[in-house]
Structure formats: structure tokens, C-alpha cells
Design a protein around this motif. Structure first.
Motif, short mmCIF file in Angstrom:
data_model
loop_
_atom_site.label_atom_id
_atom_site.label_comp_id
_atom_site.label_asym_id
_atom_site.label_seq_id
_atom_site.Cartn_x
_atom_site.Cartn_y
_atom_site.Cartn_z
N LEU A 1 10.87 -18.17 -25.83
CA LEU A 1 12.04 -17.89 -26.66
C LEU A 1 11.65 -17.77 -28.13
O LEU A 1 12.12 -16.86 -28.84
N GLY B 1 10.05 -14.56 -28.93
CA GLY B 1 10.90 -13.38 -28.75
C GLY B 1 10.59 -12.60 -27.48
O GLY B 1 11.13 -11.51 -27.28
N LYS C 1 11.10 -13.78 -24.34
CA LYS C 1 12.00 -14.14 -23.24
C LYS C 1 13.41 -13.75 -23.65
O LYS C 1 13.94 -14.23 -24.64
N LYS C 2 14.01 -12.89 -22.86
CA LYS C 2 15.36 -12.43 -23.14
C LYS C 2 16.27 -12.77 -21.96
O LYS C 2 15.81 -12.95 -20.85
N ASP D 1 22.46 -15.32 -17.71
CA ASP D 1 21.17 -15.25 -17.04
C ASP D 1 21.08 -16.40 -16.03
O ASP D 1 21.26 -17.56 -16.39
N ASN E 1 21.50 -17.89 -26.25
CA ASN E 1 20.98 -16.59 -25.82
C ASN E 1 21.88 -15.91 -24.80
O ASN E 1 21.68 -14.74 -24.48
#
Length: 191
Positions: free
Chosen positions: A22, A25, A27-28, A71, A157
Motif C-alpha cells: 500500500l 502504491g 496494491k490497489k 475489495d 482504499n
């Protein structure tokens, strides 16, 4: 005992890996429809041995209609972290309950325990990386302090929020809010 130790080590390693991804940047979130009642049952199955050791009752009060848009791996990680913390800080013969209420476009999922609770200064520092709190559980279970940081980042997120309410010796309630799946789906159809 070996299995429990392996699960804790795996959870810590996964939390640290996810947190580092995270931060970098890479891991979305990939949101999808999640039926929370089923997901909570799956998490309870993973933690039933840990809760049984302390005779802690796990209660899923979430309606099958609770469908969120988030997610799925991050949602499982959030639940694992919050429920594991509940088990850690709840004395023997306690209870952890997951419930949910709906507002217009969000489901508010609460993980409540009958644990030892927290003072206000502990609550104020829970989600701060510069103010780590290392409290042992009721059976001297150790913790890294990273689980709640990761939980907050995963919630954010997924376009959600997280709050905590607690009182010393009266338990703790973590509530995270995620978009309602049907609201997201109908907005996408309009576009």
C-alpha cells in the motif's frame, strides 16, 4: 499450539507485506459485490479454534441482504484483524458480535466485544504510526500494532471510514462503513 502460532506468524507477515505494498502504491483495491454475512462466517471459521481456547462466543448478526462494494481480500483482512483483536482483548467466556446497519448508500459494519476496553488516550493513538501501542492480550498474547494501521488503510482504499468507541472494562466497538453494492451498481448503469 503450533497451528495457532503459524496462523499468527502468517497474519503478521501478510499484514506487513500488504502495508508495504500500500505504501509503495502497488496494491490497489479491486471492488466487487461482497455478501458480508457469508464473508463473516468464513472468517469465523478461520478463527474458531482461537476463540474456543478462550471460550469466546462469535456471533454473526449481519443480514444476508448486507451487500457491500469493496475489495474482497482487503475486507477479509479487515475482519480478521478486528475479530482477532477482539479475541485477544476479551477475557474468557466473552463475546464478539458482528452486526450491520444501513444508511442511504453505506453499510456500517460493527465488530463489538466484551473485552477490557481502552482509555481515551489509547483510542486517540490507535491509527497513528508514530504512536505505537503495544498492549498484551488478556492471556498475554503479543501484538505488533500494525494490524489496525493496515485495517484503516484498507478501509480508506475502499472509499470507507472507520471509527472506534470504547470504555475501560466495558468493551470496544469498531465500525467501518463501505458503499452499498446496489447503489454503486445502479450509479454505473446510469453512466
Amino acid at each position: 499450539m503450533i497451528n495457532e502460532s503459524a496462523v499468527k506468524c502468517h497474519t503478521l507477515t501478510e499484514n506487513l507485506l500488504n502495508w508495504s505494498l500500500l505504501q509503495s502504491g502497488t496494491k490497489k483495491a479491486f471492488p466487487e459485490k461482497i455478501i458480508m454475512n457469508k464473508t463473516i462466517d468464513d472468517v469465523f471459521d478461520l478463527l474458531k479454534n482461537q476463540s474456543a481456547l478462550k471460550k469466546i462466543e462469535l456471533v454473526n448478526s449481519v443480514s444476508p441482504e448486507c451487500e457491500i462494494y469493496a475489495d474482497s481480500r482487503m475486507t477479509v483482512s479487515i475482519l480478521l484483524n478486528l475479530i482477532t483483536n477482539g479475541i485477544k482483548f476479551t477475557p474468557n467466556n466473552g463475546k464478539i458480535e458482528v452486526s450491520a446497519t444501513r444508511s442511504d448508500s453505506y453499510w456500517h459494519v460493527s465488530v463489538s466485544d466484551t473485552g477490557i476496553g481502552m482509555e481515551q488516550d489509547e483510542i486517540n493513538n490507535l491509527f497513528r504510526i508514530d504512536k505505537k501501542i503495544y498492549n498484551l492480550g488478556t492471556e498475554d498474547e503479543p501484538g505488533s500494532g500494525y494490524g489496525l494501521l493496515l485495517t484503516k488503510e484498507f478501509v480508506e482504499n475502499n472509499n470507507g471510514t472507520i471509527i472506534v468507541a470504547s470504555e475501560k472494562n466495558k468493551g470496544t466497538v469498531f465500525t467501518f462503513s463501505f458503499p452499498v453494492y446496489k447503489s454503486i451498481a445502479s450509479e454505473q448503469i446510469k453512466d
